[in-house]
Each structure stands twice: as structure tokens, then as C-alpha cells.
Write an enzyme that holds these catalytic residues in place. Structure first.
Site, PDB file in Angstrom:
ATOM      1  CE1 TYR A  23       1.123  -3.147  -8.799  1.00  0.00           C
ATOM      2  CE2 TYR A  23       2.293  -1.044  -9.092  1.00  0.00           C
ATOM      3  CZ  TYR A  23       1.278  -1.875  -9.415  1.00  0.00           C
ATOM      4  OH  TYR A  23       0.283  -1.411 -10.310  1.00  0.00           O
ATOM      5  CD  GLU A  66       3.979   5.862  -1.570  1.00  0.00           C
ATOM      6  OE1 GLU A  66       3.519   7.000  -1.599  1.00  0.00           O
ATOM      7  OE2 GLU A  66       3.564   5.073  -2.449  1.00  0.00           O
ATOM      8  N   GLY A 108       0.971  -1.059  -0.011  1.00  0.00           N
ATOM      9  CA  GLY A 108      -0.205  -0.016   0.070  1.00  0.00           C
ATOM     10  C   GLY A 108       0.906   1.016   0.038  1.00  0.00           C
ATOM     11  NE  ARG A 109      -2.119   6.271  -1.173  1.00  0.00           N
ATOM     12  CZ  ARG A 109      -2.348   7.222  -0.153  1.00  0.00           C
ATOM     13  NH1 ARG A 109      -1.351   7.961   0.124  1.00  0.00           N
ATOM     14  NH2 ARG A 109      -3.476   7.200   0.401  1.00  0.00           N
ATOM     15  CB  CYS A 164       2.514  -4.611  -2.501  1.00  0.00           C
ATOM     16  SG  CYS A 164       1.682  -3.522  -3.635  1.00  0.00           S
ATOM     17  CG  HIS A 165       4.249   0.120  -2.770  1.00  0.00           C
ATOM     18  ND1 HIS A 165       3.314  -0.573  -3.723  1.00  0.00           N
ATOM     19  CD2 HIS A 165       4.424   1.251  -3.634  1.00  0.00           C
ATOM     20  CE1 HIS A 165       3.159   0.297  -4.687  1.00  0.00           C
ATOM     21  NE2 HIS A 165       3.805   1.300  -4.777  1.00  0.00           N
TER      22      HIS A 165
END
Length: 189
Positions: free
Chosen positions: A135, A89, A85-86, A115-116
Site C-alpha cells: 500500500y 501493524e 489491513g491493520r 497492502c500492509h
């Protein structure tokens, strides 16, 4: 049973937090959700829409974190899970979060990242010479961190199990659980 740590934050991919959380509970593990602070986190749902160059995002479930990064004793946990997900980040910018990740990497404890999630591994400086999946849009980030990106639903590099996104859950978690069970047996022997 061993304790497992999931590190995440707001805007984590709903499925990528809840699937491993529930799957690990089902196996009998105690699971703690760590975030920058103890609060109710807001997750998001990413979906793939035909014709879009990237994924779409909608609000997902909310769920409380159990412990703040600053209060985590990584030595109390047998393994680490980093959903995507975000959230990765911004949690990757937290020095305490990076120190937690380095503990697991240096100790050779099982780590699952999806993923992330590998963005956090890259920021912690633990990917040099490794091979990981993530990802596809994160492939440049992991390569800049010194890793080789692999297009795989469940890539294994020693103690590290990585995958591309939530559609990889069954293979990713199956391989992580195999490594976790072996590690738990040798740690208790």
C-alpha cells in the site's frame, strides 16, 4: 497437496484474507489461518471514498483461526500469505510471527504479501536488498527496512510476490500461484 499458511489477526482486511484463502482452496491446497491465538477473528472492510485522504473502515466478516503462532511448524508449509489491513501493524510485534516469516524467507519458499502485509516482512528483517510493492502509505516503512518500493499490482522479486491492495487480487494471486506451482514441483522432485 501442499499446505499453505496465512498469518493474520483481528482487523485484517476481509477481502485480503478471504480471497487468497478461497483461491488456494480452489486450487486444491490445504490452508491454515494462523493468528496470535486460536479464536474467532474479526476482519474489517476498507474502502476508498472520493475526497478522503485515506480509506474508510467498517466491520467485516468474522472467521476462526486454525492455529496460534506459537504452535505453527513452518516446516510443514510450502508457502506463506500475509494479507493486509491493520492486523500487520500489531502481529509484526510478535517474535514468533517474525520467526515464522524468517523461516519462509531463508528457505526461499513462496511468500505473497499484500497492502500492509509487507510491514510484517520489514519487522522480520527480510526485506534488505529486495524490491516490493505495498500500500503506498507503507512505502516509507519498506524503504527504511532496506527495500525498494515499487508501484505494482503484482511485483515479483524471486520468491516474493507483493501488491498494493485488494483491487490487485487477480494479478497478485495469479503470479503467486505460478511461483507456488513451480516451487511445489521442484520440492516434490
Amino acid at each position: 497437496m501442499a499446505k499453505i499458511l496465512i498469518i493474520t489477526g483481528d482487523a485484517a482486511e476481509d477481502l485480503e484474507v478471504m480471497y487468497p484463502y478461497q483461491r488456494l482452496l480452489e486450487e486444491g491446497y490445504e490452508v491454515d489461518l494462523a493468528a496470535p491465538s486460536v479464536k474467532k477473528l474479526q476482519f474489517v472492510v476498507h474502502d476508498f471514498v472520493e475526497g478522503f485522504d485515506t480509506y474508510t473502515e467498517k466491520p467485516g466478516h468474522s472467521w476462526p483461526s486454525d492455529v496460534a503462532f506459537a504452535d505453527v511448524d513452518p516446516g510443514a508449509y510450502a508457502a506463506l500469505v500475509i494479507p493486509g489491513g491493520r492486523a500487520p501493524e500489531y502481529i509484526r510485534n510478535d517474535e514468533t510471527c517474525r520467526a515464522i516469516v524468517r523461516h519462509f524467507a531463508e528457505a526461499g519458499k513462496p511468500i505473497a504479501a499484500l497492502c500492509h502485509g509487507p510491514l510484517v516482512l520489514a519487522a522480520a528483517g527480510v526485506l534488505k536488498g529486495r524490491s516490493v510493492s505495498a500500500y503506498p502509505a507503507c512505502s516509507t516503512d519498506v524503504e527504511v527496512a532496506g527495500a525498494t518500493w515499487v508501484d505494482s499490482e503484482a511485483h515479483i522479486d524471486r520468491n516474493l510476490v507483493t501488491g498494493r491492495a485488494w483491487p490487485d487480487h487477480p494479478a497478485w494471486m495469479r503470479e503467486f500461484l505460478k511461483i507456488l506451482k513451480v516451487h511445489a514441483e521442484t520440492a516434490s522432485a
